[in-house]
Design a protein around this motif. Structure first.
Motif, PDB file in Angstrom:
ATOM      1  N   CYS A  91       0.496   5.880  -2.515  1.00 22.04           N
ATOM      2  CA  CYS A  91       1.121   6.358  -2.355  1.00 22.04           C
ATOM      3  C   CYS A  91       1.988   5.932  -1.678  1.00 22.04           C
TER       4      CYS A  91
ATOM      5  N   SER B 259      10.817   5.301  -5.106  1.00 22.32           N
ATOM      6  CA  SER B 259      10.793   6.452  -4.725  1.00 22.32           C
ATOM      7  C   SER B 259       9.654   6.710  -3.624  1.00 22.32           C
ATOM      8  N   LYS B 260       9.815   7.725  -2.798  1.00 22.64           N
ATOM      9  CA  LYS B 260       8.343   8.297  -1.806  1.00 22.64           C
ATOM     10  C   LYS B 260       8.062   9.285  -3.043  1.00 22.64           C
TER      11      LYS B 260
ATOM     12  N   ASP C 113       5.082   6.554   1.497  1.00 19.50           N
ATOM     13  CA  ASP C 113       5.466   7.431   2.679  1.00 19.50           C
ATOM     14  C   ASP C 113       7.085   7.681   2.939  1.00 19.50           C
ATOM     15  N   GLN C 114       7.652   6.536   1.613  1.00 24.25           N
ATOM     16  CA  GLN C 114       9.332   6.458   1.864  1.00 24.25           C
ATOM     17  C   GLN C 114       9.674   5.825   0.496  1.00 24.25           C
ATOM     18  N   PRO C 115      10.802   6.025   0.989  1.00 22.35           N
ATOM     19  CA  PRO C 115      11.084   4.897  -0.260  1.00 22.35           C
ATOM     20  C   PRO C 115      12.083   3.576   0.001  1.00 22.35           C
TER      21      PRO C 115
END
Length: 393
Positions: A245, A260-261, A247-249
């Motif tokens: 995962c 993508s995020k 946190d930002q694109p």
């Protein structure tokens, strides 16, 4: 002529049981009469009640009536069957053990080894726990032109290291600690003055990098592992990809990355781009966080039942790891297995440093008293307080 008296029948004697003395009464014992119904049975031949079945054995027992449960297996037959099953299980177990040992020696012999842990004057003595130095390099020498294009690795020559991790596995049952050493950390490189820490690898290879890290931390390095671009994507694809995962694109054409995020299931090409990209406001300090996330995701996937119970993925991963890794000449498969299981749930952090400053080697991160305190506690096997943990996970 004398007269002979006539002899009559002898006098009748009463039956006296043994032990009866004179004058004692003893009852007369007479045979019991045979019942009329049993008289004919007494005069039959012992074989007369056996049926003769046209040549069949006269001693064969009659067939059991319908619905009667089968007779139990004789104990001797059950013992023979148990012994036979036990032998088969023992043979299969022996084949499995010998095959595993054979594979262990086979894979161990395929490891690429170098002399990465030098002996030099003033080297730190053995410190508590087990310490690994894990290095990721940008060596492209074993990549074809097509692979360089597909993986967006570029065409730079030589080898540099953008990933330096110290893994400290403490004695006892404590959690392992994974420490990222930023490549821009400004340190003393033996024989070459003060430079960024990753310059030590470019100047003197693994041996000089190990000596530089030992001088910085005071920690004795026990094992060394290095992974390059070659085989990295194969290693990830062998376990079916990893889940991460962000946190930002992310959009980094130089690393061939566009994400993508949110959470993603990354294949080998995407994972390689993620651990290489510096397209963040904090550049390398953000990259080392993703590198630790990736390491945790890879270990979690490799030690999951989906891989361990799937021979195709398990042996694919082992083969990919063997082809991708370079270790010290004293390291073996068992050491790598121990490292894998130590990394399943570690404490992760970045080396505490000062704010960026300009140096003769460009913008760099200085070593501070906090840096020395951090490594002092790690060196002594003491817990690291929260205030010394940076970007912990």
């Amino acid at each position: 002529m004398p007269r002979i008296p006539a002899q009559g029948p002898p006098p009748r004697r009463s039956a006296v049981p043994a032990g009866a003395g004179p004058g004692q009464y003893a009852p007369t014992q007479k045979p019991e009469p045979i019942p009329v119904g049993d008289r004919s049975r007494d005069h039959r031949s012992p074989r007369s009640d056996r049926r003769v079945d046209h040549g069949r054995s006269s001693t064969r027992p009659p067939a059991p009536p319908a619905g009667t449960p089968p007779a139990p297996t004789p104990p001797r037959r059950r013992r023979r069957r148990s012994v036979r099953v036990g032998k088969i299980v023992l043979i299969l177990l022996l084949v499995f053990v010998l095959g595993s040992i054979g594979l262990l020696f086979y894979y161990d012999s395929r490891l690429d080894r170098i002399d990465a842990l030098p002996a030099y004057a003033g080297r730190p003595s053995d410190t508590p726990g087990t310490n690994w130095l894990i290095v990721g390099t940008d060596n492209r020498s074993d990549l074809s032109d097509a692979q360089r294009t597909n993986l967006s690795t570029g065409d730079a020559d030589g080898s540099r290291t953008d990933t330096i991790m110290l893994v400290h596995n403490p004695p006892g049952t404590g959690k392992a600690t994974v420490v990222s050493i930023p490549r821009d950390l400004f340190v003393e490189i033996p024989g070459h003055g003060s430079l960024k820490v990753n310059a030590s690898y470019n100047i003197g290879g693994p041996a000089l990098l190990v000596q530089t890290v030992e001088n910085l931390t005071g920690i004795h390095i026990d094992h060394y592992a290095e992974i390059g671009f070659g085989g990295f994507d194969t290693l990830v694809d062998a376990v079916g990809g990893v889940d991460m995962c962000i946190d930002q694109p992310l959009n980094d054409p130089l690393a061939g990355l566009r994400l993508s995020k949110g959470c993603h299931h990354l294949n080998g090409r995407q994972a390689l781009g993620l651990v290489r990209t510096r397209a963040f406001p904090r550049a390398d300090l953000e990259r080392v966080i993703n590198q630790r996330k990736f390491l945790a995701a890879l270990v979690s996937r490799a030690t999951s039942p989906a891989v361990l119970l799937n021979p195709f993925r398990l042996f694919g991963f082992i083969g990919g790891a063997i082809d991708s890794l370079t270790v010290d000449e004293r390291d073996h498969i068992r050491n790598l297995a121990s490292l894998m299981f130590a990394l399943r749930d570690p404490v992760t952090t970045t080396t505490p440093t000062g704010e960026s400053v300009y140096t003769d080697d460009g913008l760099a991160l200085p070593v501070t008293e906090t840096t020395e305190e951090f490594f002092g506690r790690l060196r002594a096997g003491q817990p690291i307080p929260d205030e010394l943990l940076v970007d912990a996970g």
